[in-house]
Design a protein around this motif. Structure first.
Motif, mmCIF file in Angstrom:
data_model
loop_
_atom_site.group_PDB
_atom_site.id
_atom_site.type_symbol
_atom_site.label_atom_id
_atom_site.label_comp_id
_atom_site.label_asym_id
_atom_site.label_seq_id
_atom_site.Cartn_x
_atom_site.Cartn_y
_atom_site.Cartn_z
ATOM 1 N N HIS A 153 35.842 -66.030 -30.401
ATOM 2 C CA HIS A 153 36.964 -66.752 -31.001
ATOM 3 C C HIS A 153 36.427 -67.921 -31.827
ATOM 4 C CE1 HIS A 153 39.905 -64.725 -28.307
ATOM 5 N NE2 HIS A 153 38.903 -64.774 -27.449
ATOM 6 N N PHE A 154 36.986 -68.110 -33.031
ATOM 7 C CA PHE A 154 36.627 -69.249 -33.867
ATOM 8 C C PHE A 154 37.775 -70.256 -33.838
ATOM 9 C CE2 PHE A 154 33.825 -66.011 -35.593
ATOM 10 C CZ PHE A 154 32.638 -66.712 -35.743
ATOM 11 N N LEU A 155 37.554 -71.393 -33.183
ATOM 12 C CA LEU A 155 38.582 -72.430 -33.065
ATOM 13 C C LEU A 155 38.324 -73.484 -34.128
ATOM 14 C CD1 LEU A 155 38.734 -72.790 -29.180
ATOM 15 C CD2 LEU A 155 40.007 -71.231 -30.660
ATOM 16 N N THR A 156 38.622 -73.119 -35.371
ATOM 17 C CA THR A 156 38.426 -74.010 -36.513
ATOM 18 C C THR A 156 39.587 -73.814 -37.479
ATOM 19 O OG1 THR A 156 37.104 -72.316 -37.651
ATOM 20 C CG2 THR A 156 35.896 -73.922 -36.319
ATOM 21 N N GLY A 157 39.493 -74.466 -38.630
ATOM 22 C CA GLY A 157 40.497 -74.282 -39.678
ATOM 23 C C GLY A 157 41.677 -75.224 -39.547
ATOM 24 N N SER A 158 42.758 -74.874 -40.233
ATOM 25 C CA SER A 158 43.964 -75.697 -40.217
ATOM 26 C C SER A 158 44.563 -75.731 -38.815
ATOM 27 C CB SER A 158 44.995 -75.142 -41.206
ATOM 28 O OG SER A 158 45.440 -73.862 -40.785
ATOM 29 N N LEU A 159 45.476 -76.686 -38.588
ATOM 30 C CA LEU A 159 46.097 -76.816 -37.271
ATOM 31 C C LEU A 159 46.806 -75.532 -36.860
ATOM 32 C CD1 LEU A 159 46.820 -78.606 -34.864
ATOM 33 C CD2 LEU A 159 48.824 -79.397 -36.138
ATOM 34 N N ASP A 187 45.680 -67.193 -28.618
ATOM 35 C CA ASP A 187 45.194 -65.822 -28.457
ATOM 36 C C ASP A 187 44.085 -65.772 -27.406
ATOM 37 O OD1 ASP A 187 44.846 -63.019 -29.126
ATOM 38 O OD2 ASP A 187 43.047 -63.626 -30.211
ATOM 39 N N MET A 188 43.200 -66.758 -27.445
ATOM 40 C CA MET A 188 42.122 -66.841 -26.458
ATOM 41 C C MET A 188 42.691 -67.067 -25.057
ATOM 42 S SD MET A 188 38.958 -69.565 -26.328
ATOM 43 C CE MET A 188 40.071 -70.950 -25.971
ATOM 44 N N PHE A 189 43.671 -67.963 -24.942
ATOM 45 C CA PHE A 189 44.285 -68.250 -23.645
ATOM 46 C C PHE A 189 44.921 -66.998 -23.037
ATOM 47 C CE2 PHE A 189 45.091 -73.044 -24.535
ATOM 48 C CZ PHE A 189 43.769 -73.299 -24.253
ATOM 49 N N GLU A 190 45.580 -66.202 -23.872
ATOM 50 C CA GLU A 190 46.220 -64.985 -23.374
ATOM 51 C C GLU A 190 45.185 -64.021 -22.806
ATOM 52 O OE1 GLU A 190 49.423 -64.035 -23.006
ATOM 53 O OE2 GLU A 190 49.865 -66.137 -23.479
ATOM 54 N N GLY A 191 44.054 -63.916 -23.508
ATOM 55 C CA GLY A 191 42.991 -63.035 -23.024
ATOM 56 C C GLY A 191 42.384 -63.529 -21.721
ATOM 57 N N GLU A 210 39.977 -61.505 -19.372
ATOM 58 C CA GLU A 210 38.958 -61.277 -20.391
ATOM 59 C C GLU A 210 37.966 -62.439 -20.408
ATOM 60 O OE1 GLU A 210 40.865 -60.808 -24.136
ATOM 61 O OE2 GLU A 210 41.785 -58.887 -23.650
ATOM 62 N N ARG A 211 36.750 -62.166 -20.866
ATOM 63 C CA ARG A 211 35.765 -63.220 -21.064
ATOM 64 C C ARG A 211 35.843 -63.685 -22.508
ATOM 65 N NH1 ARG A 211 30.213 -61.189 -19.953
ATOM 66 N NH2 ARG A 211 29.658 -63.341 -19.493
ATOM 67 N N ALA A 212 35.570 -64.989 -22.728
ATOM 68 C CA ALA A 212 35.734 -65.553 -24.070
ATOM 69 C C ALA A 212 34.538 -66.425 -24.444
ATOM 70 C CB ALA A 212 37.016 -66.375 -24.144
ATOM 71 N N PHE A 213 34.073 -66.250 -25.679
ATOM 72 C CA PHE A 213 33.025 -67.097 -26.258
ATOM 73 C C PHE A 213 33.662 -67.785 -27.457
ATOM 74 C CE2 PHE A 213 29.383 -68.420 -28.619
ATOM 75 C CZ PHE A 213 28.318 -68.510 -27.731
ATOM 76 N N ALA A 214 33.874 -69.096 -27.345
ATOM 77 C CA ALA A 214 34.598 -69.842 -28.385
ATOM 78 C C ALA A 214 33.634 -70.682 -29.205
ATOM 79 C CB ALA A 214 35.658 -70.732 -27.745
ATOM 80 N N VAL A 215 33.706 -70.535 -30.529
ATOM 81 C CA VAL A 215 32.902 -71.329 -31.458
ATOM 82 C C VAL A 215 33.819 -72.342 -32.131
ATOM 83 C CG1 VAL A 215 31.481 -71.298 -33.540
ATOM 84 C CG2 VAL A 215 31.293 -69.441 -31.878
ATOM 85 N N THR A 216 33.424 -73.608 -32.092
ATOM 86 C CA THR A 216 34.237 -74.653 -32.702
ATOM 87 C C THR A 216 33.327 -75.701 -33.319
ATOM 88 O OG1 THR A 216 36.099 -76.163 -32.313
ATOM 89 C CG2 THR A 216 34.397 -76.066 -30.605
#
Length: 371
Positions: free
Chosen positions: A202-208, A217-221, A226-232
């Motif tokens: 998951h890419f947690l960047t960009g506009s609000l 979307d990540m929270f739902e998974g 589900e396992r999550a790898f978040a890049v911010t």
């Protein structure tokens, strides 16, 4: 006007001003004269405010003595004198008791802190993926960044205990593209295929709006197991954002609690975090300034470091001259960040402190936390 204002010629009190002349390309007798003046500073505004009302400053880093990320504490002390106060002994005791209550069972958690950046620690097959995506012709700074990312991804997949990994990067999403494809996505997908896992990137960047959409979307998974790898980035998530998540009941046996409070008891923190060395504590104008606001902010930063004594007059003028050369379209040298500056180091520490705070929001933790 107060006597203190008349004799105070510091940037905190007088601000700064600059002008520049631009000759016309068509007429020798026509030139454009630009004059910009900033007669105020955050400190001066706060001093005026305190003359009229009582001001309470509330922040985890309110007492950080860095003029790059906070008010000039020494200047405020000089102007306010005995008017400035801090929590008394009774308040400190109450805060300490609260802190001890919140960290009562932290001995149940094992902290693993490890520096990254050595490609020799990659497994043979993952190193082949890295070398394919990042050839030796890649610039050193980008190659180092990708080595660290690849190490994080391999550790994430090789350790099934990690349900959620938070990766802090300096690079914006568009800076990760190479020849039409995103190197992070390529590395992640190839390593995931190697391990036969179904974790998501998951890419947690960009506009609000974009940020919130990807976060939800990540929270739902995560809620579904589900396992999550978040890049911010530090700018997107460094302070104020909460990413603790609802976890499936099946994970309860793998979770420990660090206190007896009910606050956020239905949610869990991330298990691992990677912190890339922050590079934008000072405005970075290696490729030019994004806008006039960045240019002006940089001058303020240098002037504040001069006032604090971390730069001498010659060094400060040199850096400001370099900024003007770049801002008005000429090629010139660019000095590196003043990493020996105490104010710079404390600003760096504040960025890291706020980022670490993203995984410290609930009493529910994994038995092992990786930093």
């Amino acid at each position: 006007q107060k006597v203190e204002d008349v004799v105070d010629f510091s940037t905190d009190n007088t601000g700064f001003r600059y002008c520049n002349l631009i000759d016309s390309d068509f007429f020798d007798t026509q030139s454009r004269f630009n004059y910009v003046a900033f007669n105020d500073s955050p400190e001066k505004f706060l001093v005026r405010l305190v003359d009229r009302v009582k001001v309470v400053g509330v922040s985890a880093t309110a007492t950080f003595e860095s003029t790059l990320v906070n008010y000039d504490i020494n200047y405020l002390k000089k102007r306010w004198g005995k008017s400035i106060s801090y929590p008394d002994a009774e308040d400190k005791k109450r805060i300490e008791e609260r802190y001890n209550k919140l960290t009562k069972y932290y001995d149940r958690v094992n902290m693993h802190c490890k520096p990254l950046g050595d490609d020799t620690e990659l497994s043979e097959k993952v190193k082949e993926i890295f070398e394919r995506v990042c050839p030796l012709t890649t610039p050193n700074y980008k190659r180092t960044r990708l080595i660290c990312f690849t190490q994080c991804v391999e550790q994430f997949f090789s350790n099934g205990e990690n349900k959620a990994f938070l990766y802090f990067s300096n690079a914006k999403l568009n800076e990760l593209d190479e020849n039409g494809y995103n190197q992070y996505i390529t590395i992640f997908n190839d390593v995931r295929k190697l391990y036969g896992d179904n974790a998501r990137l998951h890419f947690l960047t960009g506009s609000l709006e974009t940020f919130e959409k990807h976060k939800n979307d990540m929270f739902e998974g995560l809620k579904k197991g589900e396992r999550a790898f978040a890049v911010t980035t530090y700018a997107s998530m460094g302070a104020g954002q909460n990413i603790h998540y609802e976890f499936p009941k099946i994970d309860c046996d793998e979770i420990v609690t660090v206190n007896d409070t009910d606050y956020n008891n239905e949610k869990k923190d991330f298990d691992a975090i990677y912190l890339e060395q922050p590079s934008n504590v000072l405005i970075n104008f290696y490729n030019g300034f994004d806008c006039d606001q960045s240019f002006i902010k940089y001058i303020f930063q240098i002037k504040f470091l001069l006032e604090a004594g971390d730069l001498n007059a010659f060094e400060a003028n040199k850096r400001i001259r370099e900024a003007f050369v770049v801002q008005f379209g000429w090629n010139g040298n660019r000095s590196g960040h003043p990493k020996k500056s105490r104010h710079y180091c404390l600003a760096y520490a504040k960025v890291i402190l706020q980022a670490i705070g993203r995984i410290c929001r609930t009493p529910n933790k994994s038995r092992n936390i990786y930093i």
